[in-house]
Design a protein around this motif. Structure first.
Motif, short mmCIF file in Angstrom:
data_model
loop_
_atom_site.label_atom_id
_atom_site.label_comp_id
_atom_site.label_asym_id
_atom_site.label_seq_id
_atom_site.Cartn_x
_atom_site.Cartn_y
_atom_site.Cartn_z
N VAL A 45 0.91 -1.17 -0.17
CA VAL A 45 0.17 -0.03 0.03
C VAL A 45 0.90 1.27 -0.04
O VAL A 45 1.65 1.45 0.75
CB VAL A 45 -1.07 0.01 1.16
N HIS A 46 0.58 2.09 -1.09
CA HIS A 46 1.46 3.25 -1.05
C HIS A 46 0.79 4.34 -0.26
O HIS A 46 -0.31 4.79 -0.52
CB HIS A 46 1.60 3.80 -2.48
N LEU A 47 1.51 5.14 0.81
CA LEU A 47 1.10 6.15 1.54
C LEU A 47 1.53 7.47 1.09
O LEU A 47 2.86 7.64 0.84
CB LEU A 47 1.43 6.05 2.86
N ARG A 48 0.88 8.50 0.85
CA ARG A 48 1.29 9.61 0.20
C ARG A 48 0.88 10.82 1.33
O ARG A 48 -0.52 10.61 1.82
CB ARG A 48 0.40 9.92 -0.93
N GLY A 49 1.58 11.62 1.61
CA GLY A 49 1.45 12.63 2.71
C GLY A 49 0.70 13.92 2.14
O GLY A 49 1.36 14.35 1.11
N LEU A 50 -0.47 13.99 2.49
CA LEU A 50 -1.30 14.91 1.79
C LEU A 50 -0.97 16.46 2.85
O LEU A 50 -1.25 16.70 4.06
CB LEU A 50 -2.68 14.64 1.86
N ILE A 51 -0.67 17.59 2.01
CA ILE A 51 -0.57 18.84 2.54
C ILE A 51 -1.67 19.83 1.95
O ILE A 51 -1.56 19.98 0.74
CB ILE A 51 0.85 19.33 2.32
N GLU A 52 -2.39 20.13 2.58
CA GLU A 52 -3.69 21.22 2.21
C GLU A 52 -3.32 22.66 2.33
O GLU A 52 -3.40 23.04 3.40
CB GLU A 52 -4.82 20.75 2.91
N PHE A 53 -2.73 22.88 1.31
CA PHE A 53 -1.72 24.34 1.74
C PHE A 53 -2.45 25.60 1.70
O PHE A 53 -1.96 26.70 1.98
CB PHE A 53 -0.29 24.31 0.89
N SER A 290 -1.01 20.66 9.34
CA SER A 290 -1.18 20.85 10.82
C SER A 290 -2.53 21.15 11.12
O SER A 290 -3.30 21.50 10.37
CB SER A 290 -0.18 21.91 11.21
N LEU A 291 -2.67 20.73 12.49
CA LEU A 291 -4.23 20.69 12.72
C LEU A 291 -4.98 22.05 12.52
O LEU A 291 -6.26 22.04 12.37
CB LEU A 291 -4.53 20.21 14.18
N SER A 292 -4.37 22.98 12.76
CA SER A 292 -5.09 24.32 12.86
C SER A 292 -5.42 24.71 11.62
O SER A 292 -6.63 25.28 11.44
CB SER A 292 -4.08 25.39 13.40
N TYR A 293 -4.85 24.32 10.53
CA TYR A 293 -5.30 24.49 9.11
C TYR A 293 -6.20 23.34 8.65
O TYR A 293 -6.99 23.90 7.76
CB TYR A 293 -4.25 24.53 8.02
N ARG A 294 -5.87 22.30 9.00
CA ARG A 294 -6.59 20.93 8.30
C ARG A 294 -8.15 21.44 8.66
O ARG A 294 -9.04 20.93 7.75
CB ARG A 294 -6.18 19.85 9.18
N LYS A 295 -8.47 21.97 9.83
CA LYS A 295 -10.01 22.13 10.24
C LYS A 295 -10.62 23.06 9.37
O LYS A 295 -11.96 23.04 9.32
CB LYS A 295 -10.10 22.72 11.57
N LYS A 296 -9.82 24.04 8.76
CA LYS A 296 -10.21 24.98 7.99
C LYS A 296 -10.70 24.42 6.35
O LYS A 296 -10.98 25.30 5.29
CB LYS A 296 -9.53 26.20 7.72
#
Ligand code: SAM
Ligand code: SF4
Length: 338
Positions: A45-53, A290-296
């Protein structure tokens, strides 16, 4: 010979046959997809780290919480330094692919983006971009700066539905973008939403034929989930079982591509991503934002994993993947396991 046996032998089905499979039972389809997945892309299984910038978006897609007319969103954008720091964290956590995703945010100029890409590329990772519709020249600059893959869902191939749900956008331009990306040598991923209001099984069958015909390197799809701050607030969610069936059937039609088990599926059912992994999927994109951005970054409400730290997101997923008897890939996870 039934249709599942037929597609396993020929990797071909016509539109009517696709509809018939989608109306049929999931368990036989899932078993077939699981065995084809194992044979063609293995147990990794390939894991890709997602950054919602950035959650700024100039587009106005009727289904999406980031649409420009949604005034309820607390908008953010990460600085280049913050993006690079998140990529560094992802690399330290063990990711070999970084996925950079955002709304269509023109404040990241080509020069700014290419500088970010070059810094991330120097960390010896593969880079996937998912930042929407751009010009050929922009895609070219990003490729030269180190981007390897691009995700741009066609959303639906029903052109009248597309134009209704994506005001100001043109279906032809979406296709042009996918063709430009392919011509530039990107690994190209697309996909669709399942359960859009007005979408039929026949139109999902057309989507599947489009993916096969293109042909894509990745197909990512998930159920539509209504967001109360959008014009589709009162519509019902897409059907999870149908989404799982589409994934399984795509594995049978396109045996060696990468297929993610998506967050939207997990939002409807905690076990769905792992069911998808047992029915054809071979990729997961854990969130490292990071959590503070992810929520938005709220495309839809109830987004799964919103309170998990990047460390926890990865640990939980690794544990579940291993419990399924699968392994975590240590490679870049290109198509054909390069
Ligand atoms: N802006 C880029 C684009 O549209 O390609 C990338 C980010 S966009 C948020 C990523 C995907 O989110 C879209 O392709 C769409 O399929 C999905 N999405 C948006 N709203 C959704 C919803 N309400 N339910 C499920 N998926 C959704
Ligand atoms: Fe913007 Fe992408 Fe959402 Fe459309 S789907 S509003 S382009 S973020």
């Amino acid at each position: 010979m039934n249709l599942i046996e037929k597609v396993m032998q020929s990797q071909q089905l016509n539109k009517a046959e696709i509809v018939e499979v989608l109306l049929g039972d999931y368990s036989e389809l899932a078993n077939a997809a699981d065995s084809v997945r194992k044979r063609y892309v293995g147990d990794e299984v390939h894991l890709r780290g997602l950054i919602e910038f950035s959650n700024h978006c100039k587009q106005n897609c009727c289904y999406c919480g980031l649409r420009c007319e949604n005034r309820e969103v607390d908008r953010y954008r990460l600085s280049p330094e913050e993006i690079v720091a998140e990529a560094k964290l992802a690399k330290a956590l063990g990711y070999r692919t970084i996925v950079m995703q955002s709304g269509e945010d023109d404040s990241y100029s080509v020069d700014k983006m290419t500088a970010i890409l070059k810094q991330i590329k120097s960390m010896d990772v593969a880079i996937t971009l998912s930042i929407g519709e751009k010009t050929y020249e922009e895609y070219k600059a990003y490729k030269e700066a180190g981007a390897d893959r691009y995700l741009l869902r066609i959303e639906t191939t029903d052109q009248s539905l597309y134009h209704k749900l994506n005001p100001g956008m043109r279906f032809e331009n979406r296709v042009r973008c996918l063709e430009d990306l392919q011509r530039l040598g990107y690994e190209v991923g697309s996909g669709c939403l399942i359960g859009l209001p007005g979408q039929t099984l026949e139109s999902i069958a057309e989507d599947i034929l489009f993916f096969k015909e293109f042909p894509l390197d990745m197909v990512g799809l998930g159920p539509f989930i209504p967001n109360p701050a959008t014009p589709l607030a009162d519509c019902g969610s897409g059907n999870l079982e149908l989404s799982l069936k589409v994934i399984a059937l795509i594995r049978l039609l396109m045996p060696d591509i990468n297929i993610p088990a998506t967050t939207a599926m997990e939002t409807l059912d905690k076990t769905a991503r792992f069911r998808a992994l047992q029915g054809g999927a071979n990729v997961i994109m854990p969130n490292v934002t990071s959590l503070s951005y992810r929520k938005k970054y709220q495309l839809y409400p109830g987004k799964s994993g919103i309170d998990d730290t990047p460390q926890k997101s990865r640990a939980v997923i690794c544990e579940k993947v291993l419990a399924l008897g699968r392994t975590i890939s240590e490679g870049y996870g290109f198509r054909n396991n390069k």
